[in-house]
Motif scaffolding. Structure first.
Motif, short mmCIF file in Angstrom:
data_model
loop_
_atom_site.label_atom_id
_atom_site.label_comp_id
_atom_site.label_asym_id
_atom_site.label_seq_id
_atom_site.Cartn_x
_atom_site.Cartn_y
_atom_site.Cartn_z
N GLY A 107 133.46 91.24 -4.07
CA GLY A 107 133.48 90.33 -2.65
C GLY A 107 133.95 91.09 -1.55
O GLY A 107 133.73 92.51 -1.39
N LEU A 108 134.72 90.36 -0.58
CA LEU A 108 134.93 90.94 0.64
C LEU A 108 136.75 90.89 0.61
O LEU A 108 137.04 89.61 0.32
CB LEU A 108 134.40 90.15 1.85
N ARG A 109 137.11 92.01 1.08
CA ARG A 109 138.89 91.67 1.05
C ARG A 109 139.01 90.94 2.26
O ARG A 109 138.29 90.42 3.25
CB ARG A 109 139.29 93.31 1.52
N ASP A 110 140.35 90.58 2.41
CA ASP A 110 140.95 89.75 3.44
C ASP A 110 141.30 90.53 4.70
O ASP A 110 142.21 91.03 4.78
CB ASP A 110 142.41 89.16 3.05
N ARG A 111 140.11 90.77 5.43
CA ARG A 111 140.23 91.67 6.79
C ARG A 111 140.43 90.93 7.96
O ARG A 111 139.68 89.88 8.05
CB ARG A 111 138.99 92.83 6.64
N VAL A 112 141.07 91.34 8.91
CA VAL A 112 141.08 90.75 10.14
C VAL A 112 139.69 90.77 10.89
O VAL A 112 139.55 89.74 11.73
CB VAL A 112 142.36 91.53 11.14
#
Length: 278
Positions: free
Chosen positions: A218-223
């Motif tokens: 998935g997608l990481r928790d990125r700003v």
């Protein structure tokens, strides 16, 4: 007429990142030259639809051009949310038929967090279901039940049963060979390794074999994902001409995450390299 590939973002728990995944999958497909229709069934919030409305406004204000999805009209979402099930399903079916008639390559449907009749109707139309979940046993509980003492996998849980029902409905309506590809992705991972992640992955792999889904990235928790949302942009849209925020190597990593997601879905994508030096 060639039938579009129907992708449903589904998970009966809110906050797992369905809309974030949805907008990135759509922009990835658009930049690969695919025509895409979007249907937002989160009738009250409609984050995906608002994202692409913001996109139009930002592009017009900045005299830029980017590919845009086709958005069939479902009417007033808040009014539909207050209406009955029959009205909601009828609006969804009209929008779906409009998208098919438009001859798009793909239809992406974002569903609400919860068990609703219109969400079930969308699942039954899916060629592919993508389910995001956080790396937490709280999210896993919707997919499978574990023993509270040993953490051994006991049985599939409520959302797994919903997907099973959708597969049965599809097989009845389209024939025994009609299948739904189900991809579960661990989303919003913290950059640091979580202590329980290995235990969770082991249960995920066991459940995947039991109920028939694939596990993907998935997608990481990125700003950057949050920074670009108000503009209606994703990392797929960044270029020398379009960069409302400063570009860094972290954004290159974010774009690679999107590539990995699209690859796991089996969808071609063509994102140009992101030049961080310019």
């Amino acid at each position: 007429m060639t039938q579009p590939h129907v992708i449903v973002l589904g998970n009966e728990k809110g906050g797992a990142g369905k809309s974030t995944l949805a907008i990135h999958i759509v922009t990835g497909l658009l930049h690969a030259g695919r025509s895409v229709a979007i249907i937002d069934l989160d009738l009250r919030q409609r984050s995906m639809q608002r994202f692409f409305t913001n996109r139009l406004a930002w592009l017009a204000a900045n005299n830029q051009q980017l590919p845009q999805p086709f958005m069939p009209d479902m009417g007033d979402g808040k009014a539909l949310a207050k209406g009955g099930t029959v009205e909601q399903i009828a609006a969804f079916e009209r929008a779906f038929d409009e998208a098919v008639a438009a001859g798009v390559d793909a239809i992406l449907i974002d569903t609400p967090g919860g068990d609703t009749a219109v969400s079930n109707a969308a699942h039954a139309r899916a060629d592919q279901i993508v389910t995001p979940m956080n790396d937490s046993f709280v999210d896993f509980d919707l997919l499978g039940e574990v023993d509270p003492v040993t953490l051994d996998l006991l049985k599939p849980s409520i959302y797994s049963e919903s997907v099973w029902e959708a597969r049965k409905v599809r097989a009845i309506s389209q024939g025994r060979n009609a299948t739904i590809d189900w991809l579960v992705v661990t989303n919003r991972l913290a950059v640091a390794e979580a202590r329980n992640r290995k235990r969770l992955e082991e249960r995920m792999n066991k459940l995947a074999k039991r109920v028939g889904f694939r596990v993907g990235p998935g997608l990481r928790d990125r700003v950057i994902y949050r920074e670009l949302f108000p503009f209606g942009l994703t990392v797929a849209d960044l270029s020398n001409d379009i960069r409302p925020v400063a570009v860094s190597l972290a954004h290159v990593a974010a774009r690679q995450e999107l590539r990995n997601l699209m690859k796991a879905m089996g969808l071609e994508q063509a994102l140009a390299p992101l030049d961080v030096a310019a």
